[in-house]
Design a protein around this motif. Structure first.
Motif: not given
Length: 206
Positions: A146-148, A150-152, A154-155, A163
């Motif tokens: 994940a590059d952010s 929020a993305t991490f 979200r997982t 997020q």
């Protein structure tokens, strides 16, 4: 929540810290006292920070001895022994890596790597990218890349509000500065993902 002291840990204590609260903390962890009792001792020890508020200078390898309020950080840390994995951390000036092994994981290792920086003299901020891998022998599988934040998050099934929260920051409440195995470090999540803010960690240098 309770860790296992490395062999000879008691003998490595700095002479200025022998006895008193430091001894009580390590004895409480070694004898599996209640998490509430250990936390009270850990916070009392933090009042005598040998680093003088400069705990962000904590580069090196560390083993987790005890933690509190980590069910959302890593549910595996909440398992009882002997199911709970060993948790080791490598902290560099620009990177942090946490590795879980043994216990319920058997031959597998879970490795989480992220960026890191000193946000202040006592605070380490965790940065993207985040990479979560599972290693089994020679086989390595990337589960999350994940590059952010929020993305991490979200997982991890975090809410939209969670997020969008600030980056995680760990305040180093206590750092022993001999730079040798046996040094203790106390840290606490003070900002970031709301579900892990307040998590408290006691590490030993290895």
């Amino acid at each position: 929540r309770r860790g296992v002291l490395t062999a000879g840990a008691l003998a490595t204590w700095p002479s200025s810290c022998r006895g008193g609260t430091r001894e009580a903390v390590l004895e409480a962890v070694a004898t599996s006292k209640s998490s509430e009792d250990i936390e009270a001792l850990v916070l009392e020890l933090a009042k005598a920070d040998p680093s003088g508020g400069r705990g962000a200078d904590a580069e090196g390898r560390w083993r987790l001895l005890w933690s509190a309020r980590t069910s959302k950080f890593s549910p595996l840390l909440e398992l009882p022994r002997p199911l709970r994995p060993t948790s080791e951390q490598s902290l560099l000036s620009t990177e942090i890596q946490n590795t879980l092994r043994d216990g319920v994981l058997g031959p597998a290792e879970i490795v989480l790597t992220a960026g890191a920086r000193k946000a202040s003299a006592s605070v380490v901020e965790i940065l993207p990218p985040f990479r979560l891998e599972i290693d089994v022998g020679e086989s390595k599988t990337t589960v999350v890349d994940a590059d952010s934040d929020a993305t991490f998050r979200r997982t991890q099934a975090r809410s939209l509000e969670e997020q969008q929260a600030p980056r995680n920051q760990y305040k180093q409440l206590y750092l022993e500065t001999t730079g040798t195995p046996g040094d203790l470090r106390i840290s606490k999540v003070v900002d970031g993902d709301p579900v892990i803010v307040g998590a408290l960690f006691l590490h030993e240098r290895i």
